[in-house]
Motif scaffolding. Structure first.
Motif, PDB file in Angstrom:
ATOM      1  N   LEU A 222       0.827  -1.206   0.000  1.00  0.00           N
ATOM      2  CA  LEU A 222       0.000   0.000   0.000  1.00  0.00           C
ATOM      3  C   LEU A 222       0.864   1.259   0.000  1.00  0.00           C
ATOM      4  CD1 LEU A 222      -2.730   1.456   0.281  1.00  0.00           C
ATOM      5  CD2 LEU A 222      -2.527   1.151   2.763  1.00  0.00           C
ATOM      6  N   LEU A 223       1.815   1.332   0.914  1.00  0.00           N
ATOM      7  CA  LEU A 223       2.625   2.534   1.031  1.00  0.00           C
ATOM      8  C   LEU A 223       3.608   2.675  -0.129  1.00  0.00           C
ATOM      9  CD1 LEU A 223       3.229   2.447   4.870  1.00  0.00           C
ATOM     10  CD2 LEU A 223       1.735   3.983   3.609  1.00  0.00           C
ATOM     11  N   LEU A 224       4.094   1.566  -0.643  1.00  0.00           N
ATOM     12  CA  LEU A 224       4.978   1.623  -1.802  1.00  0.00           C
ATOM     13  C   LEU A 224       4.224   2.168  -3.011  1.00  0.00           C
ATOM     14  CD1 LEU A 224       7.857   0.948  -2.762  1.00  0.00           C
ATOM     15  CD2 LEU A 224       6.988  -1.293  -3.467  1.00  0.00           C
ATOM     16  N   GLY A 225       2.974   1.705  -3.201  1.00  0.00           N
ATOM     17  CA  GLY A 225       2.168   2.202  -4.307  1.00  0.00           C
ATOM     18  C   GLY A 225       1.885   3.685  -4.186  1.00  0.00           C
ATOM     19  N   ILE A 226       1.593   4.140  -2.956  1.00  0.00           N
ATOM     20  CA  ILE A 226       1.303   5.558  -2.745  1.00  0.00           C
ATOM     21  C   ILE A 226       2.544   6.408  -2.988  1.00  0.00           C
ATOM     22  CG2 ILE A 226       0.723   7.280  -0.982  1.00  0.00           C
ATOM     23  CD1 ILE A 226      -1.158   5.192   0.239  1.00  0.00           C
ATOM     24  N   SER A 227       3.686   5.976  -2.458  1.00  0.00           N
ATOM     25  CA  SER A 227       4.890   6.793  -2.534  1.00  0.00           C
ATOM     26  C   SER A 227       5.528   6.785  -3.917  1.00  0.00           C
ATOM     27  CB  SER A 227       5.913   6.323  -1.488  1.00  0.00           C
ATOM     28  OG  SER A 227       6.331   4.998  -1.753  1.00  0.00           O
ATOM     29  N   GLN A 228       5.388   5.676  -4.660  1.00  0.00           N
ATOM     30  CA  GLN A 228       6.057   5.561  -5.947  1.00  0.00           C
ATOM     31  C   GLN A 228       5.110   5.702  -7.140  1.00  0.00           C
ATOM     32  OE1 GLN A 228       9.434   5.346  -6.196  1.00  0.00           O
ATOM     33  NE2 GLN A 228       9.368   5.579  -3.975  1.00  0.00           N
ATOM     34  N   GLY A 229       3.825   5.832  -6.879  1.00  0.00           N
ATOM     35  CA  GLY A 229       2.856   5.886  -7.965  1.00  0.00           C
ATOM     36  C   GLY A 229       3.118   7.002  -8.958  1.00  0.00           C
ATOM     37  N   ARG A 230       3.502   8.172  -8.451  1.00  0.00           N
ATOM     38  CA  ARG A 230       3.756   9.295  -9.361  1.00  0.00           C
ATOM     39  C   ARG A 230       4.988   9.005 -10.220  1.00  0.00           C
ATOM     40  NH1 ARG A 230       7.048  13.739  -9.029  1.00  0.00           N
ATOM     41  NH2 ARG A 230       6.442  15.516 -10.330  1.00  0.00           N
ATOM     42  N   ALA A 231       6.059   8.469  -9.596  1.00  0.00           N
ATOM     43  CA  ALA A 231       7.285   8.206 -10.353  1.00  0.00           C
ATOM     44  C   ALA A 231       7.073   7.107 -11.387  1.00  0.00           C
ATOM     45  CB  ALA A 231       8.411   7.819  -9.392  1.00  0.00           C
ATOM     46  N   TRP A 232       6.320   6.080 -11.007  1.00  0.00           N
ATOM     47  CA  TRP A 232       6.073   4.968 -11.932  1.00  0.00           C
ATOM     48  C   TRP A 232       5.005   5.306 -12.966  1.00  0.00           C
ATOM     49  CZ3 TRP A 232       5.493   0.761  -7.565  1.00  0.00           C
ATOM     50  CH2 TRP A 232       6.765   0.469  -7.055  1.00  0.00           C
ATOM     51  N   ALA A 237       1.916  -0.481 -15.207  1.00  0.00           N
ATOM     52  CA  ALA A 237       1.773  -1.865 -14.761  1.00  0.00           C
ATOM     53  C   ALA A 237       2.329  -2.043 -13.350  1.00  0.00           C
ATOM     54  CB  ALA A 237       2.489  -2.798 -15.738  1.00  0.00           C
ATOM     55  N   ALA A 238       3.447  -1.350 -13.046  1.00  0.00           N
ATOM     56  CA  ALA A 238       4.060  -1.494 -11.720  1.00  0.00           C
ATOM     57  C   ALA A 238       3.119  -0.993 -10.624  1.00  0.00           C
ATOM     58  CB  ALA A 238       5.381  -0.729 -11.677  1.00  0.00           C
ATOM     59  N   THR A 239       2.500   0.174 -10.850  1.00  0.00           N
ATOM     60  CA  THR A 239       1.609   0.740  -9.828  1.00  0.00           C
ATOM     61  C   THR A 239       0.348  -0.108  -9.679  1.00  0.00           C
ATOM     62  OG1 THR A 239       2.400   2.966 -10.342  1.00  0.00           O
ATOM     63  CG2 THR A 239       0.316   2.793  -9.153  1.00  0.00           C
ATOM     64  N   SER A 241      -0.063  -3.240 -10.411  1.00  0.00           N
ATOM     65  CA  SER A 241       0.289  -4.530  -9.815  1.00  0.00           C
ATOM     66  C   SER A 241       0.517  -4.400  -8.313  1.00  0.00           C
ATOM     67  CB  SER A 241       1.549  -5.092 -10.481  1.00  0.00           C
ATOM     68  OG  SER A 241       1.340  -5.331 -11.853  1.00  0.00           O
ATOM     69  N   THR A 242       1.133  -3.293  -7.900  1.00  0.00           N
ATOM     70  CA  THR A 242       1.392  -3.094  -6.470  1.00  0.00           C
ATOM     71  C   THR A 242       0.096  -2.973  -5.683  1.00  0.00           C
ATOM     72  OG1 THR A 242       3.498  -1.996  -6.955  1.00  0.00           O
ATOM     73  CG2 THR A 242       2.538  -1.612  -4.789  1.00  0.00           C
ATOM     74  N   PHE A 243      -0.845  -2.169  -6.202  1.00  0.00           N
ATOM     75  CA  PHE A 243      -2.119  -2.020  -5.498  1.00  0.00           C
ATOM     76  C   PHE A 243      -2.945  -3.308  -5.558  1.00  0.00           C
ATOM     77  CE2 PHE A 243      -1.551   2.691  -6.118  1.00  0.00           C
ATOM     78  CZ  PHE A 243      -1.478   2.985  -4.767  1.00  0.00           C
ATOM     79  N   ALA A 244      -2.865  -4.027  -6.688  1.00  0.00           N
ATOM     80  CA  ALA A 244      -3.565  -5.314  -6.783  1.00  0.00           C
ATOM     81  C   ALA A 244      -2.991  -6.296  -5.767  1.00  0.00           C
ATOM     82  CB  ALA A 244      -3.445  -5.879  -8.194  1.00  0.00           C
ATOM     83  N   GLY A 245      -1.668  -6.298  -5.637  1.00  0.00           N
ATOM     84  CA  GLY A 245      -1.041  -7.155  -4.638  1.00  0.00           C
ATOM     85  C   GLY A 245      -1.465  -6.791  -3.231  1.00  0.00           C
ATOM     86  N   CYS A 246      -1.605  -5.479  -2.979  1.00  0.00           N
ATOM     87  CA  CYS A 246      -2.080  -5.023  -1.670  1.00  0.00           C
ATOM     88  C   CYS A 246      -3.467  -5.587  -1.367  1.00  0.00           C
ATOM     89  CB  CYS A 246      -2.098  -3.501  -1.640  1.00  0.00           C
ATOM     90  SG  CYS A 246      -2.873  -2.784  -0.184  1.00  0.00           S
ATOM     91  N   LEU A 247      -4.367  -5.537  -2.359  1.00  0.00           N
ATOM     92  CA  LEU A 247      -5.724  -6.048  -2.156  1.00  0.00           C
ATOM     93  C   LEU A 247      -5.720  -7.547  -1.919  1.00  0.00           C
ATOM     94  CD1 LEU A 247      -7.668  -4.020  -4.877  1.00  0.00           C
ATOM     95  CD2 LEU A 247      -7.726  -3.686  -2.394  1.00  0.00           C
ATOM     96  N   LEU A 248      -4.920  -8.279  -2.687  1.00  0.00           N
ATOM     97  CA  LEU A 248      -4.872  -9.733  -2.539  1.00  0.00           C
ATOM     98  C   LEU A 248      -4.291 -10.127  -1.175  1.00  0.00           C
ATOM     99  CD1 LEU A 248      -3.680 -10.819  -6.105  1.00  0.00           C
ATOM    100  CD2 LEU A 248      -5.954 -11.142  -5.094  1.00  0.00           C
ATOM    101  N   LEU A 249      -3.206  -9.471  -0.808  1.00  0.00           N
ATOM    102  CA  LEU A 249      -2.603  -9.770   0.490  1.00  0.00           C
ATOM    103  C   LEU A 249      -3.546  -9.394   1.632  1.00  0.00           C
ATOM    104  CD1 LEU A 249       1.041  -8.546  -0.199  1.00  0.00           C
ATOM    105  CD2 LEU A 249       0.342 -10.908   0.242  1.00  0.00           C
TER     106      LEU A 249
END
Length: 474
Positions: A222-232, A237-239, A241-249
């Motif tokens: 969750l926090l990685l997606g929030i902090s890196q979403g603008r850069a990515w 796909a990276a952003t 996938s990160t949020f999708a992984g957050c939901l699954l986990l």
């Protein structure tokens, strides 16, 4: 027999007298270490050659570890005795402080992050202090001690932000962590005389390591997606996938917790009507608070050539934040008395309303230092009232055998809210940055202050769902 009874009573009285300062010192040590890096984040960024968003992870790493450690500590305290867990948390604080100090001397950002994460494991101290307070404090003083411990979350955090500037100016950033080692040692010395605590009658069940792992993964994603979403790129796909992984986990975490005999987070407590409103309000007010406290130092230390900011040193930034710390200290005992008369919900709502006023003031008036002194005083009172009321609301809604678990759940929600607030504020500011300076625009700060005020308003509304807690169980 009479002599023995008198001696036992005297020892119990002595233990109670020792317990209060020890518990307050332990909570203060953890809270100070949590925010000790806030005012110095721009300095860390410059000295270690990392971006402002990356430097914010020195705060977030602590919070991530705290979010995982807190419910485990609360559960283990209920099962095996609170003093053991308190001592383990303080040892983690000492070890993390030592590692962070040595890494800072070596110029290792990675080592600093690891040290901050180890420090964050000490956040388990918070829920077990509530359990020990319930065991050691006389009934007529329990409300006041609970309010004081709850307020330490905010007061200690404010103190950490204020003292960081002078420490960095005089001794350098490594001494921010040597201070943590000293505080941990002092609290450990007092903890030796505390009672062991009242473990539950059944000690069946192992620590929920799978739940802890899934929770860690959920929060990191969750926090990685929030902090890196603008850069990515928010649609990359990276952003995604990160949020999708957050939901699954997160879904897997909930499923595991529902089937585990001794879960890291008791979902039944999350669903308890007397706690739902309190927990929601806790998350929301924490987002607003930590968003604000990470924005103010960056504004203060922005060079005046940018057209805004004061070009302050870390020490001057500490002075700018000082009214917040002072008013938190003043507001905490007032909040305890007010809660006894009007109820914890009204006290919390007063705090949320003051937060809206203070943050709204900064959004429209921030060109002079006195604007921050005034708004900071209002914010100190706001968060002093809000956080001082939460402990009583939580433990007043549960049986004594669930004190650690319920306090742990509430503290983890504070921590998650704080981590979200810090990263969201960093993202808002980064989104407004324009080349060639890469500094946020003034409008970015206005947006951050307005967003924090809106969040505080949501906390006021969320508090309407808080039910009146029952009397403390004995």
């Amino acid at each position: 027999m009479l002599i023995a009874a008198v001696t036992t009573a005297a020892l119990a009285t002595g233990t109670r007298r020792q317990a209060t300062p020890t518990l307050l010192l332990a909570a203060l040590a953890v809270a100070v270490c949590q925010t000790i890096v806030v005012a110095a984040l721009p300095v860390f960024g410059r000295e270690l050659g990392v971006s402002a968003t990356a430097a914010t992870w020195l705060l977030t790493a602590f919070m991530l570890a705290a979010a995982v450690a807190t419910p485990i500590a609360g559960r283990l305290g209920d099962l095996y005795g609170h003093r053991r867990v308190l001592v383990a948390g303080l040892l983690a604080l000492a070890a993390g402080s030592l590692l962070a100090a040595l890494s800072d001397h070596a110029g290792s950002f990675t080592g600093l992050l690891v040290g901050r994460a180890v420090q964050g494991l000490s956040a388990g101290v918070f829920p077990v202090t509530f359990g020990l307070a319930r065991l050691t404090a006389p009934a007529e003083k329990l409300n006041g001690l609970v309010a004081a411990l709850s307020a330490m979350f905010g007061m200690g955090g404010a103190v950490g932000m204020v003292v960081a500037g002078p420490i960095v100016a005089v001794s350098g950033t490594a001494w921010l962590f040597w201070l943590g080692l000293v505080l941990a040692g002092a609290a450990l010395a007092g903890a030796a005389g505390l009672p062991a605590g009242r473990p539950a009658t059944s000690r069946q069940g192992r620590p929920d390591l799978l739940g802890a792992t899934l929770l860690s993964g959920t929060l990191v994603a969750l926090l990685l997606g929030i902090s890196q979403g603008r850069a990515w790129g928010w649609g990359s796909a990276a952003t995604v996938s990160t949020f999708a992984g957050c939901l699954l986990l997160g879904a897997a975490f909930v499923a595991v917790e529902m089937r585990t005999a001794v879960p890291i987070v008791d979902m039944r407590l999350l669903r308890r009507p007397a706690l739902v409103g309190t927990n929601i309000a806790t998350v929301v007010i924490s987002v607003g608070m930590f968003a604000a406290v990470t924005v103010i130092p960056r504004y203060s230390q922005t060079p005046t050539a940018a057209g805004y900011g004061f070009g302050d040193s870390p020490a001057e930034t500490g002075l700018l934040i000082a009214p917040t710390a002072v008013l938190m200290v003043v507001a905490a005992p007032v909040a305890a008395r007010l809660s006894r008369r009007t109820g914890g919900r009204a006290t919390f709502q007063l705090g949320a309303a003051l937060a809206v006023a203070g943050l709204g003031l900064l959004a429209f008036a921030h060109s002079q230092p006195w604007h921050f002194y005034l708004a900071g005083a209002v914010l100190g009172a706001a968060y002093g009232f809000a956080f001082a009321s939460l402990g009583a609301l939580v433990i007043g809604a549960v049986d004594h055998t669930q004190t650690g678990a319920a306090s742990g759940v509430n503290t983890i929600l504070r921590t998650i809210g704080g981590a979200l607030g810090a990263q969201l504020a960093a993202v808002v500011l980064a989104s407004s940055a324009r080349p060639p300076s890469a500094l946020p625009t003034e409008s970015g700060y206005v947006a951050a202050f307005l967003a924090s005020a809106a969040v505080a308003a949501l906390a006021f509304v969320a508090a309407l769902t808080i039910r009146r807690p029952v009397h403390y169980s004995e």
